[in-house]
Design a protein around this motif. Structure first.
Motif, PDB file in Angstrom:
ATOM      1  N   SER A 241      13.720  66.071  58.122  1.00 33.37           N
ATOM      2  CA  SER A 241      14.443  66.147  56.842  1.00 33.37           C
ATOM      3  C   SER A 241      13.509  66.295  55.643  1.00 33.37           C
ATOM      4  O   SER A 241      13.543  65.504  54.686  1.00 33.37           O
ATOM      5  N   ARG A 242      12.690  67.321  55.688  1.00 36.66           N
ATOM      6  CA  ARG A 242      11.836  67.662  54.558  1.00 36.66           C
ATOM      7  C   ARG A 242      11.916  69.170  54.308  1.00 36.66           C
ATOM      8  O   ARG A 242      12.141  69.943  55.246  1.00 36.66           O
ATOM      9  N   ILE A 243      11.733  69.548  53.039  1.00 37.27           N
ATOM     10  CA  ILE A 243      11.819  70.958  52.640  1.00 37.27           C
ATOM     11  C   ILE A 243      10.426  71.584  52.702  1.00 37.27           C
ATOM     12  O   ILE A 243       9.470  71.013  52.161  1.00 37.27           O
ATOM     13  N   PRO A 265      15.329  66.377  50.523  1.00 38.71           N
ATOM     14  CA  PRO A 265      16.647  66.956  50.243  1.00 38.71           C
ATOM     15  C   PRO A 265      17.572  65.926  49.595  1.00 38.71           C
ATOM     16  O   PRO A 265      17.353  64.726  49.726  1.00 38.71           O
ATOM     17  N   SER A 266      18.611  66.400  48.918  1.00 35.06           N
ATOM     18  CA  SER A 266      19.448  65.444  48.165  1.00 35.06           C
ATOM     19  C   SER A 266      20.205  64.498  49.091  1.00 35.06           C
ATOM     20  O   SER A 266      20.547  63.393  48.690  1.00 35.06           O
ATOM     21  N   PHE A 267      20.425  64.905  50.371  1.00 33.28           N
ATOM     22  CA  PHE A 267      21.111  63.955  51.257  1.00 33.28           C
ATOM     23  C   PHE A 267      20.245  62.726  51.550  1.00 33.28           C
ATOM     24  O   PHE A 267      20.730  61.733  52.067  1.00 33.28           O
ATOM     25  N   LEU A 268      18.946  62.814  51.206  1.00 29.49           N
ATOM     26  CA  LEU A 268      18.090  61.624  51.304  1.00 29.49           C
ATOM     27  C   LEU A 268      17.652  61.136  49.920  1.00 29.49           C
ATOM     28  O   LEU A 268      16.720  60.351  49.795  1.00 29.49           O
ATOM     29  N   GLY A 269      18.315  61.666  48.915  1.00 31.53           N
ATOM     30  CA  GLY A 269      18.067  61.149  47.565  1.00 31.53           C
ATOM     31  C   GLY A 269      16.993  61.873  46.773  1.00 31.53           C
ATOM     32  O   GLY A 269      16.596  61.414  45.706  1.00 31.53           O
TER      33      GLY A 269
END
Ligand SMILES: [Zn+2]
Length: 272
Positions: A241-243, A265-269
């Motif tokens: 979960s990293r861009i 990402p915004s799903f992890l704030g």
């Protein structure tokens, strides 16, 4: 979920759910930035995605192909590529570094022995944290024995980051256009100079080995051209979960993928 326990990642990193991936590609993925990454390309760009090979997280309707590499070599615009990413919310997205002279050539399987003669290739270096020997977790071989070949820790990440800076300096003495990309795990260095594109496989391998002799830790198969797919900048690495994000060397000095909002990402704030 039991299968995921074989991977250990530093704080806050975790595999993305199908819903997370959909949200990312729907609301956050920047097609314009991806398009700019390819501004200097005048040849066909082939993309590829994998739905759930490592995470085994995939939408039920794609259960028959979750391990497959799905090649995207027919599209009209980069917006079409986004449609693929929404249809198969992927674990990973790649592009083919090969420089094909035509779409016809791009759609036929290319052999690495033709590298430098029939087609060119963007040169890249792959530096991943798990390849560094860690005082706590040991060498890559030891991690593989424990079936944790993809796991890494914060210290290994620091070692990788320091080596990327060293490699960047070394490459800068010889090449003009070098891009650093945080890949979600480690880092990629892309050499965009025209003169390198048509190097043969043999020349690439010799160069990679000369760097390994200088104690650089890298995947020589990526540099030599055998692995031609590389993670697409601005895509979501759904394993952690990293861009994937291009970084300036000056930004790398203090870059921390565990806290930098640009790669979260915004799903992890992130990107608040
Ligand atoms: Zn470690």
């Amino acid at each position: 979920m039991k299968l995921l326990s074989r991977y250990n990642f530093p704080g806050g990193m975790r595999p993305a759910t199908v819903q997370d991936r959909r949200e990312y590609y729907l609301n956050e993925f920047q097609v314009g930035k991806m398009k700019r990454w390819f501004d200097h390309w005048s040849s066909p760009v082939v993309f590829a995605l994998v739905i759930g090979r490592h995470t085994r997280i995939f939408p039920k309707e794609h259960r028959n192909k979750f391990r497959d590499t799905i090649v995207i070599d027919e599209y009209r615009s980069f917006m079409d590529v986004l449609e693929w990413l929404l249809k198969y919310p992927p674990e990973s997205v790649y592009y083919d570094r090969n420089i094909y002279t035509s779409w016809e050539q791009a759609r036929t399987k290319q052999d690495v022995k033709d590298l430098g003669r029939k087609y060119g290739q963007e040169m890249a270096f792959d530096i991943d944290p798990e390849n560094f020997t860690c005082p706590i977790h040991g060498s890559l071989e030891q991690k593989m024995e424990r079936h944790q070949g993809l796991s890494f820790c914060r210290l290994e990440l620091q070692l990788a980051r320091m080596q990327v800076l060293e490699l960047y300096e070394l490459l800068s003495r010889r090449f003009g256009d070098i891009q650093i990309v945080y890949s979600g795990r480690g880092f990629h260095l892309h050499v965009l100079d025209d003169k390198v594109l048509w190097w043969t496989r043999k020349k690439r391998l010799a160069y990679a080995n000369s760097l390994i002799r200088k104690r650089f830790v890298m995947d020589e198969w990526v540099t030599a051209g055998g692995i031609r797919m590389i993670r697409l900048p601005y895509s979501l690495n759904s394993l952690v979960s990293r861009i994937a994000l291009p970084l300036k060397p000056s930004e790398l000095e203090s870059f921390d993928p565990l806290t930098d909002p640009r790669v979260i990402p915004s799903f992890l704030g992130g990107r608040a």
